[in-house]
Design a protein around this motif. Sequence first.
Motif, PDB file in Angstrom:
ATOM      1  N   LEU A 156     -61.905  24.558  37.354  1.00  0.00           N
ATOM      2  CA  LEU A 156     -60.547  24.140  37.161  1.00  0.00           C
ATOM      3  C   LEU A 156     -60.278  23.024  35.749  1.00  0.00           C
ATOM      4  CD1 LEU A 156     -57.913  23.992  39.704  1.00  0.00           C
ATOM      5  CD2 LEU A 156     -57.693  26.199  38.236  1.00  0.00           C
ATOM      6  N   THR A 157     -61.095  22.854  34.999  1.00  0.00           N
ATOM      7  CA  THR A 157     -61.568  22.005  34.630  1.00  0.00           C
ATOM      8  C   THR A 157     -61.982  22.502  32.997  1.00  0.00           C
ATOM      9  OG1 THR A 157     -62.094  19.485  35.568  1.00  0.00           O
ATOM     10  CG2 THR A 157     -62.537  20.334  33.567  1.00  0.00           C
ATOM     11  N   TYR A 158     -63.504  23.554  33.514  1.00  0.00           N
ATOM     12  CA  TYR A 158     -63.532  24.643  31.757  1.00  0.00           C
ATOM     13  C   TYR A 158     -62.301  25.855  31.768  1.00  0.00           C
ATOM     14  CZ  TYR A 158     -67.872  22.455  33.512  1.00  0.00           C
ATOM     15  OH  TYR A 158     -69.743  22.087  33.802  1.00  0.00           O
ATOM     16  N   ARG A 175     -58.977  25.190  31.473  1.00  0.00           N
ATOM     17  CA  ARG A 175     -58.267  23.719  31.177  1.00  0.00           C
ATOM     18  C   ARG A 175     -58.563  24.106  28.860  1.00  0.00           C
ATOM     19  NH1 ARG A 175     -53.398  22.899  30.869  1.00  0.00           N
ATOM     20  NH2 ARG A 175     -52.992  20.815  30.473  1.00  0.00           N
ATOM     21  N   TYR A 176     -59.921  24.252  29.354  1.00  0.00           N
ATOM     22  CA  TYR A 176     -60.102  24.294  27.277  1.00  0.00           C
ATOM     23  C   TYR A 176     -59.978  25.267  27.496  1.00  0.00           C
ATOM     24  CZ  TYR A 176     -62.433  19.347  28.769  1.00  0.00           C
ATOM     25  OH  TYR A 176     -62.483  18.218  28.646  1.00  0.00           O
ATOM     26  N   ASP A 224     -54.664  28.418  27.500  1.00  0.00           N
ATOM     27  CA  ASP A 224     -53.730  28.111  26.574  1.00  0.00           C
ATOM     28  C   ASP A 224     -52.932  27.144  28.159  1.00  0.00           C
ATOM     29  OD1 ASP A 224     -51.825  29.856  27.687  1.00  0.00           O
ATOM     30  OD2 ASP A 224     -51.570  30.739  25.461  1.00  0.00           O
ATOM     31  N   GLU A 225     -52.044  27.292  27.064  1.00  0.00           N
ATOM     32  CA  GLU A 225     -50.806  26.032  28.629  1.00  0.00           C
ATOM     33  C   GLU A 225     -50.268  26.725  30.031  1.00  0.00           C
ATOM     34  OE1 GLU A 225     -49.433  23.050  31.458  1.00  0.00           O
ATOM     35  OE2 GLU A 225     -50.610  22.724  29.770  1.00  0.00           O
ATOM     36  N   TYR A 284     -52.979  29.147  31.700  1.00  0.00           N
ATOM     37  CA  TYR A 284     -53.649  28.310  32.940  1.00  0.00           C
ATOM     38  C   TYR A 284     -53.045  28.355  34.122  1.00  0.00           C
ATOM     39  CZ  TYR A 284     -55.170  23.591  34.599  1.00  0.00           C
ATOM     40  OH  TYR A 284     -56.350  23.062  35.723  1.00  0.00           O
ATOM     41  N   ARG A 285     -51.940  28.004  33.391  1.00  0.00           N
ATOM     42  CA  ARG A 285     -50.483  28.128  35.187  1.00  0.00           C
ATOM     43  C   ARG A 285     -50.682  29.509  35.884  1.00  0.00           C
ATOM     44  NH1 ARG A 285     -46.896  25.570  31.622  1.00  0.00           N
ATOM     45  NH2 ARG A 285     -46.003  27.879  31.521  1.00  0.00           N
ATOM     46  N   TYR A 316     -53.258  30.658  35.379  1.00  0.00           N
ATOM     47  CA  TYR A 316     -54.328  31.303  36.608  1.00  0.00           C
ATOM     48  C   TYR A 316     -54.836  30.228  38.051  1.00  0.00           C
ATOM     49  CZ  TYR A 316     -59.864  30.888  37.349  1.00  0.00           C
ATOM     50  OH  TYR A 316     -60.836  31.101  37.884  1.00  0.00           O
ATOM     51  N   GLN A 317     -54.042  29.419  37.811  1.00  0.00           N
ATOM     52  CA  GLN A 317     -53.777  28.691  39.388  1.00  0.00           C
ATOM     53  C   GLN A 317     -53.031  29.328  39.775  1.00  0.00           C
ATOM     54  OE1 GLN A 317     -51.914  24.792  36.934  1.00  0.00           O
ATOM     55  NE2 GLN A 317     -53.298  23.533  38.085  1.00  0.00           N
TER      56      GLN A 317
END
Length: 127
Positions: A92-94, A96-97, A100-101, A104-105, A107-108
């Motif tokens: 998740l950290t990687y 995040r980079y 985009d927002e 990322y949401r 993907y989560q």
Amino acid sequence: MIMKKIVLTIVAMLSMTFAYAENENVNAVNDVKTYDMSLNYKRLAVCLGLNLDQMEAVEDIHQTFCAEMMNAATASKDEKAEMVQSAVKKDLTYMRYVLDEKQYRKYQTLLNVTFNNRGLNQLVSEK
């Protein structure tokens, strides 16, 4: 007569032992399959709306995540939860980079659904 009973008892005990051993092997295989996080990267790219640069980075990050999850699958019970949590945190950290927002949401959400479907969510929520 007594010899026949002894032989039948031994046969029964051996068959129970073999059945138990077979179940252990099946459980081990199923356990490893549960931790297999490989996926179709083209479908993920379409789902998340990735550009070519993002797609390449996501594939590299996710392959590392898959390797870490497979390592966790073969770890002892004591180490398993910690290894899964570490793998998820790094992933998740990687991501995040790279994402985009909105991506990322999404993907989560996909990762959470995958973990819930495979029964791995308790490993992530421990500690």
